[in-house]
Structures are given as structure tokens and as C-alpha cells.
Design a protein around this motif. Structure first.
Motif, short mmCIF file in Angstrom:
data_model
loop_
_atom_site.label_atom_id
_atom_site.label_comp_id
_atom_site.label_asym_id
_atom_site.label_seq_id
_atom_site.Cartn_x
_atom_site.Cartn_y
_atom_site.Cartn_z
N HIS A 98 53.98 23.64 21.33
CA HIS A 98 53.89 25.12 22.17
C HIS A 98 55.39 25.04 22.81
CE1 HIS A 98 52.97 28.76 23.71
NE2 HIS A 98 52.23 28.07 24.53
N ASN A 99 56.30 25.15 22.52
CA ASN A 99 57.64 24.58 23.21
C ASN A 99 57.58 23.13 23.47
OD1 ASN A 99 60.32 24.68 24.33
ND2 ASN A 99 59.51 25.77 26.05
N ARG A 100 57.28 22.62 24.36
CA ARG A 100 57.13 20.96 24.70
C ARG A 100 55.79 20.71 24.93
NH1 ARG A 100 62.22 22.02 27.56
NH2 ARG A 100 60.83 22.21 29.48
N LEU A 101 54.79 21.77 24.91
CA LEU A 101 53.42 21.22 25.20
C LEU A 101 52.78 21.06 23.89
CD1 LEU A 101 51.23 21.17 27.30
CD2 LEU A 101 50.81 23.61 26.91
N GLU A 102 52.06 20.07 23.61
CA GLU A 102 51.37 19.55 22.51
C GLU A 102 50.13 20.41 22.68
OE1 GLU A 102 50.38 15.52 22.48
OE2 GLU A 102 52.17 14.73 22.16
N VAL A 103 49.89 20.93 21.55
CA VAL A 103 48.66 21.64 21.16
C VAL A 103 47.85 21.24 19.85
CG1 VAL A 103 49.59 23.59 22.43
CG2 VAL A 103 49.85 23.32 19.88
N PHE A 104 46.77 21.43 19.86
CA PHE A 104 45.97 21.14 18.65
C PHE A 104 45.14 22.29 17.98
CE2 PHE A 104 45.99 16.95 20.75
CZ PHE A 104 46.09 15.94 19.67
N GLY A 105 45.74 22.31 16.65
CA GLY A 105 44.76 23.03 15.86
C GLY A 105 43.87 22.12 15.03
N PHE A 106 43.16 22.63 14.14
CA PHE A 106 41.87 22.16 13.58
C PHE A 106 41.48 22.63 12.24
CE2 PHE A 106 40.99 22.67 18.24
CZ PHE A 106 40.94 21.31 18.51
N ARG A 107 41.34 21.74 11.22
CA ARG A 107 40.98 21.89 10.10
C ARG A 107 39.47 21.57 9.88
NH1 ARG A 107 43.72 20.44 4.17
NH2 ARG A 107 42.00 21.40 2.82
N ILE A 108 38.62 22.57 9.42
CA ILE A 108 37.43 22.25 9.01
C ILE A 108 36.96 22.73 7.72
CG2 ILE A 108 34.89 22.92 9.73
CD1 ILE A 108 36.10 23.80 12.58
N ASP A 109 36.63 22.04 6.78
CA ASP A 109 36.58 22.16 5.15
C ASP A 109 37.73 22.73 4.88
OD1 ASP A 109 34.03 21.33 5.30
OD2 ASP A 109 33.04 23.37 5.42
N ASP A 110 37.86 23.87 4.19
CA ASP A 110 39.29 24.17 3.82
C ASP A 110 39.76 25.54 4.61
OD1 ASP A 110 39.42 22.43 1.63
OD2 ASP A 110 38.15 23.67 0.49
N PHE A 111 39.20 25.48 5.90
CA PHE A 111 39.57 26.42 7.09
C PHE A 111 40.59 25.74 8.06
CE2 PHE A 111 38.71 28.17 11.23
CZ PHE A 111 39.33 29.52 11.04
N VAL A 112 41.50 26.34 8.26
CA VAL A 112 42.66 25.93 9.31
C VAL A 112 42.95 26.82 10.44
CG1 VAL A 112 44.98 24.98 9.70
CG2 VAL A 112 43.60 23.95 7.90
N TYR A 113 42.94 26.33 11.71
CA TYR A 113 42.90 27.34 12.69
C TYR A 113 44.26 26.64 13.54
CZ TYR A 113 42.38 30.53 16.68
OH TYR A 113 42.40 31.37 17.78
N LEU A 114 45.44 27.55 13.65
CA LEU A 114 46.45 27.21 14.45
C LEU A 114 46.92 28.38 15.39
CD1 LEU A 114 48.68 25.60 11.74
CD2 LEU A 114 47.56 24.14 13.79
N THR A 115 47.04 27.98 16.60
CA THR A 115 47.63 28.99 17.52
C THR A 115 48.51 28.35 18.64
OG1 THR A 115 47.10 30.94 18.87
CG2 THR A 115 45.73 28.97 19.13
N ASP A 116 49.44 29.20 19.27
CA ASP A 116 50.40 29.00 20.03
C ASP A 116 51.44 27.82 19.43
OD1 ASP A 116 48.34 29.98 21.48
OD2 ASP A 116 49.39 29.63 23.20
N VAL A 117 51.99 27.87 18.22
CA VAL A 117 52.64 27.06 17.62
C VAL A 117 54.11 27.48 17.48
CG1 VAL A 117 52.99 25.79 15.49
CG2 VAL A 117 50.99 25.98 16.27
N LYS A 118 54.90 26.58 17.83
CA LYS A 118 56.40 26.97 17.63
C LYS A 118 56.92 25.99 16.64
CE LYS A 118 60.52 28.78 18.39
NZ LYS A 118 60.79 30.20 18.00
N SER A 119 56.54 24.66 16.66
CA SER A 119 57.03 23.62 15.66
C SER A 119 55.78 22.66 15.23
CB SER A 119 58.31 23.05 16.33
OG SER A 119 57.92 22.27 17.31
N ILE A 120 56.01 22.37 14.23
CA ILE A 120 54.95 21.41 13.45
C ILE A 120 55.48 20.36 12.63
CG2 ILE A 120 54.32 22.94 11.87
CD1 ILE A 120 51.44 21.78 11.91
N SER A 121 55.21 19.03 12.73
CA SER A 121 55.83 18.01 11.83
C SER A 121 55.48 17.95 10.46
CB SER A 121 55.58 16.42 12.48
OG SER A 121 54.23 16.20 12.31
#
Length: 261
Positions: free
Chosen positions: A160-183
């Protein structure tokens, strides 16, 4: 075959950005809209299955969200990061605490330390205020799945710019928020996802959030069966107009929307 009782029910408690929609005092046309889908509380999602209820993020609208979407028990809160619009409602877990005892929270060390600083009375070991809630801390770490209820949550790291944030995958559901870049390594965790939720702040570029174009490009890479956009500001436009412009498998989430996976 997955039994019906094990299916995930996803409830979008809030789909707005940090100020919510309408923004206080704003005369922007979207803020003046009468369409309920244009009114957005701060971003949060409820994940339910069997008798379990877990919330991702607990912002300042948490009390209102729980009144609109009542649940008998709260089995835990997963935090994406420490910003106020994702954490400021933690005091409102009190009714659940009084009925259940300590409420489990799942967060990385940086978020835990921020919560301890801002809500010291909740985390105090001695001289506790009698009316304060308490939590059971579960520290999450990169690349280490963890158990919630009878399921496993996989943390997904993003920036989230330079701040690390975590999303989550549960079964086949993925939730991501406040993302600007991801590897690429983290994107690999999203293979064969059924439903992807990801932030799309507005049309114009932003320094710490996907705009609509970036979110759609990300969705095209992940290739979920369905995608829902969240963490939306009034600058994205009217819900109905934006919805019509999206690819067939992409939708704008809105407050109180429920989906089953």
C-alpha cells in the motif's frame, strides 16, 4: 463435492474508502446520490460458514455494520493493516466479548503493536478497566497459513505504497484491499481462485491504491471466475454507470451485498 453447509457466505459490510460515501460536507453528485448502492461505509467483509463468523477489518463503522448484518457470534477478526479505517472499530467488539470472552484477532506484528499503542486499555494485563473488551492475539507471518475455525487462511502480502498489507485466501475466495503493487510470488497464491475481491479507488491514478484501470489489469492476470471491486471513493462514479462499463465477470461490490461461494 462440497456440502452446502461448508460453503462460504460473503457479506460486504462496507465498500467505501477511508472517508466513506457520502463524504462529510461534499456536494459531489455521487455523494448526493439517492441510490443506496452509492452510499458506502468503511471497507470490511464478513465471512460465514457453518456456525463460524469471521470479519476482515474492523473500521469505525463496525457497530453500524453489525446492526445491519447481525450475527450471534464473532469468531475472530483478520486485520489487513493498521490504518484507522480498518481498525478504529475494535472497541465495538464489546458485546461479543461480554458473551464470548476474549475475541481472537489475527494480524502481523506491526499491526499488533499499532493496536497496542492506540488501544492500550484493550491489551492491558493489569489494572484493566472493567468495561473494556479483551482479545486473544494470533500473530500472522508471511508465507505461513493459519487456521480459522475449521478452515485455513493463506496470507497474501502486497504493498500500500510502501506499507505492507495482507490479503487473505480462504478456500477459493481471496480478499485484497489497499493494494498498489503485488509481487509475482504472491500472485501465484491466487491460482484457480473462484471469487477475487480487490480495491479500485477511482478513475485517476493514486499513489497507494489501484485505480480502476490497474484493478482490471490485475484481475486479467489473476483470471478469477468472478471479481468484485471494493474500497471505492465517490470519484469512481455512480454505481450503476460504472457497473455497466465493467467486463462481464467483474462487478462493483456494494454495502450489504451477499454472495455464496
Amino acid at each position: 463435492m462440497i456440502k452446502k453447509a461448508e460453503l462460504l457466505k460473503i457479506t460486504f459490510l462496507g465498500t467505501g474508502t477511508s472517508q466513506g460515501i457520502p463524504v462529510i460536507g461534499s456536494k459531489h453528485p455521487v455523494c448526493l446520490s439517492k441510490n443506496p448502492k452509492d452510499k458506502r461505509l468503511r471497507v470490511s467483509v464478513l465471512i460465514s460458514w457453518d456456525n463460524y463468523n469471521f470479519v476482515i477489518d474492523c473500521g469505525p463503522d463496525f457497530r453500524q455494520q453489525m446492526l445491519q448484518n447481525p450475527i450471534p457470534n464473532l469468531d475472530g477478526i483478520l486485520f489487513t493493516h493498521e490504518h484507522s479505517d480498518h481498525t478504529a472499530g475494535i472497541d465495538d467488539i464489546r458485546p461479543f466479548f461480554f458473551r464470548q470472552g476474549d475475541i481472537p484477532i489475527y494480524a502481523d506484528n506491526q499491526v499488533i503493536q499499532a493496536l497496542k499503542k492506540r488501544f492500550a486499555y484493550i491489551f492491558a494485563d493489569i489494572n484493566r478497566y472493567p468495561g473494556a473488551p479483551a482479545v486473544a492475539i494470533h500473530e500472522i507471518k508471511e508465507n505461513t497459513p493459519f487456521k480459522i475455525g475449521n478452515k485455513v487462511a493463506i496470507p497474501i502480502k502486497a504493498l500500500h505504497n510502501r506499507l505492507e498489507v495482507f490479503g487473505f485466501r480462504i478456500d477459493d475466495f481471496v480478499y485484497l484491499t489497499d493494494v498498489k503493487s503485488i509481487s509475482k510470488e504472491e500472485i501465484a497464491k491466487l491460482k484457480d481462485v473462484n471469487v477475487l475481491v480487490v480495491n479500485a479507488l477511482r478513475l485517476e491514478a493514486h499513489h497507494s491504491h489501484f485505480n480502476l484501470e490497474e484493478a482490471l489489469e490485475f484481475i486479467a492476470v489473476v483470471k478469477p471466475k468472478k471479481a468484485y471491486l471494493t474500497h471505492i471513493s465517490h470519484l469512481l462514479g455512480f454505481h450503476e454507470e460504472v457497473e455497466k462499463s465493467l467486463p462481464n465477470n467483474v462487478h462493483l461490490a456494494y454495502d450489504n451485498l451477499t454472495i455464496n461461494i
